[in-house]
Scaffold this active site. Structure first.
Site, short mmCIF file in Angstrom:
data_model
loop_
_atom_site.label_atom_id
_atom_site.label_comp_id
_atom_site.label_asym_id
_atom_site.label_seq_id
_atom_site.Cartn_x
_atom_site.Cartn_y
_atom_site.Cartn_z
N ARG A 19 0.79 -1.41 0.09
CA ARG A 19 -0.06 0.21 -0.07
C ARG A 19 0.87 1.33 0.13
O ARG A 19 0.45 2.33 -0.37
CB ARG A 19 -0.93 0.12 1.20
CG ARG A 19 -0.34 -0.06 2.58
CD ARG A 19 -1.56 -0.20 3.54
NE ARG A 19 -0.86 -0.57 4.91
CZ ARG A 19 -1.57 -0.50 6.09
NH1 ARG A 19 -2.68 -0.17 5.98
NH2 ARG A 19 -1.13 -1.04 7.15
N ASP A 20 1.94 1.10 0.52
CA ASP A 20 3.05 2.33 0.58
C ASP A 20 4.18 1.99 -0.62
O ASP A 20 4.88 1.05 -0.46
CB ASP A 20 3.53 2.36 1.98
CG ASP A 20 4.43 3.67 2.01
OD1 ASP A 20 4.03 4.63 2.35
OD2 ASP A 20 5.51 3.43 1.61
N SER A 63 -5.51 -17.89 9.37
CA SER A 63 -4.69 -18.02 10.94
C SER A 63 -5.24 -19.39 11.69
O SER A 63 -6.27 -19.83 11.25
CB SER A 63 -5.02 -16.69 11.34
OG SER A 63 -4.36 -16.90 12.76
N TYR A 122 -9.92 -9.82 15.41
CA TYR A 122 -9.28 -10.83 14.49
C TYR A 122 -9.60 -12.11 14.29
O TYR A 122 -9.66 -12.48 13.08
CB TYR A 122 -7.83 -10.68 15.12
CG TYR A 122 -6.46 -11.49 14.32
CD1 TYR A 122 -6.09 -10.61 12.89
CD2 TYR A 122 -6.18 -12.62 14.49
CE1 TYR A 122 -5.24 -11.34 12.23
CE2 TYR A 122 -5.11 -13.09 13.78
CZ TYR A 122 -4.71 -12.58 12.45
OH TYR A 122 -3.60 -13.12 11.75
N VAL A 141 -12.86 -13.19 14.36
CA VAL A 141 -14.06 -13.11 13.41
C VAL A 141 -13.44 -12.67 12.16
O VAL A 141 -14.05 -13.50 11.12
CB VAL A 141 -15.13 -12.04 14.05
CG1 VAL A 141 -16.38 -11.85 13.04
CG2 VAL A 141 -15.52 -12.55 15.36
N LYS A 188 -10.76 -13.58 10.46
CA LYS A 188 -10.20 -14.84 10.01
C LYS A 188 -11.02 -15.94 9.72
O LYS A 188 -11.02 -16.70 8.55
CB LYS A 188 -8.88 -15.04 10.76
CG LYS A 188 -7.71 -14.01 10.65
CD LYS A 188 -7.15 -13.94 9.04
CE LYS A 188 -6.08 -13.04 9.13
NZ LYS A 188 -5.24 -12.95 7.46
#
Ligand code: NAP
Length: 291
Positions: A37-38, A139, A197, A199, A201
């Site tokens: 994104r950068d 995960s 996190y 929920v 994943k």
């Protein structure tokens, strides 16, 4: 260029994503896009890999920005005409000691890890060529049984996520319900866990199953595989460097899924894969014990 393979890894300027790009570059059979994104962070990482004698390409991609996704899609279409491998790796996680309100954690985590990943897939999937491989980096937290809040409500939620005919709209409303409940502080009484996190994943994992089912219906002869993977507990910024595995070890299972050979009946398909490459029954378990 149209004949060589095109690989894309989202969020690959650092961590496991960077190591997946490194491993894919070593395959030496196509163009590997390190995306970030950068732009500066991305280009620095490209330079790092170039110093190792590898040759990734760079393109900016912020999965949380529909315009950025559309620009990248158009670029891939014009430059290569298609896509062979998409690794959806980009994600965020709030630290356990964060002071941000839970409602904000829920909204932002689900927006990036689930909704942005889904949007990216929706735009890039039409480019997938026959034998394409999609790897959704989930995960251990994406395991269905991690929806382990108050019973019986959590068991009902598990049942809805596990429905083999779950529609995308239903999955979206489940995620929206969690975010809304977090805002109203009713998520615990509704059976949701206290982790945005988790929920996000679990939802990415449920999405994977939908994606494979839909591809099987719409492109049954194209040998396209969509799998979800737990990369292991890895030494990255996300884990505050507490994970015991190196990023290259964390890249092993995702890379393996990204390069599964064509037309092999033994390939995992729509499966939840652990970092030791074992297939885990996402619905019934048991929970694997390795990292
Ligand atoms: N590390 C572990 O033990 C572990 C365990 C299980 C699963 N995972 C999963 O593995 C994946 C990689 O994790 P990691 O540990 O390598 O994390 P990390 O070091 O924090 O790297 C995350 C990457 O995602 C990028 N990213 C975040 N938001 C983005 C956006 N909107 N658009 C594009 N890129 C974005 C980050 O970019 P910036 O540098 O710009 O922030 C960074 O490059 C994640 O999906 C994570 O959930 C990790």
């Amino acid at each position: 260029m149209a004949s060589s393979k095109v690989y894309v890894v989202t969020g690959s300027n650092k961590g496991i994503g960077l190591a997946i790009v490194r491993a894919l570059c070593k395959q030496n059979d196509g163009v590997v896009y390190l995306t970030a994104r950068d732009e500066n962070r991305g280009l620095q990482s490209v330079e790092l890999l170039k110093k190792e004698g590898l040759n990734p390409s760079f393109h900016k991609l912020d999965i949380d920005d529909n315009k950025s996704i559309a620009e990248f899609r158009d670029f891939l279409k014009t430059t290569h005409g298609g896509l062979d491998v998409l690794v959806n790796n980009a994600a965020i996680a709030y630290k356990v000691n964060t002071t941000e309100p839970f409602s904000e954690q829920a909204e932002v985590t689900c927006r990036i890890n689930f909704f942005a990943t889904m949007n990216c897939c929706n735009e890039l999937f039409p480019l997938l060529r026959p034998h394409a491989r999609v790897v959704n980096v989930s995960s251990s937290c994406g395991f269905l049984k991690r929806i382990n809040g108050k019973e019986p409500e959590s068991l009902e939620l598990q049942k809805r996520f596990a429905n083999p005919n779950l529609a995308t709209d239903e999955l979206i409303s489940l995620v929206n319900d969690f975010v809304q409940s977090a805002k109203e502080n009713t998520h615990s009484s509704k059976g949701w866990p206290n982790s945005a996190y988790v929920v996000s994943k679990v939802s990415v994992s449920a999405l994977t199953r939908i994606q494979q089912r839909e591809i099987d219906q719409t492109r049954p002869n194209d040998d396209i595989l969509v799998n979800h993977v737990h990369p292991g507990y890895v030494d990255t910024d996300m884990t505050s460097h507490k994970g015991p595995l190196t990023i290259d070890q964390g890249a092993e299972a995702p890379t393996w899924l990204a390069i599964l050979p064509a037309n092999n009946a033994a390939n995992p398909k729509g499966q939840y894969v652990w970092n030791n490459k074992a297939i885990v029954d996402w619905v019934n378990g048991p929970t694997p014990s390795s990292v």
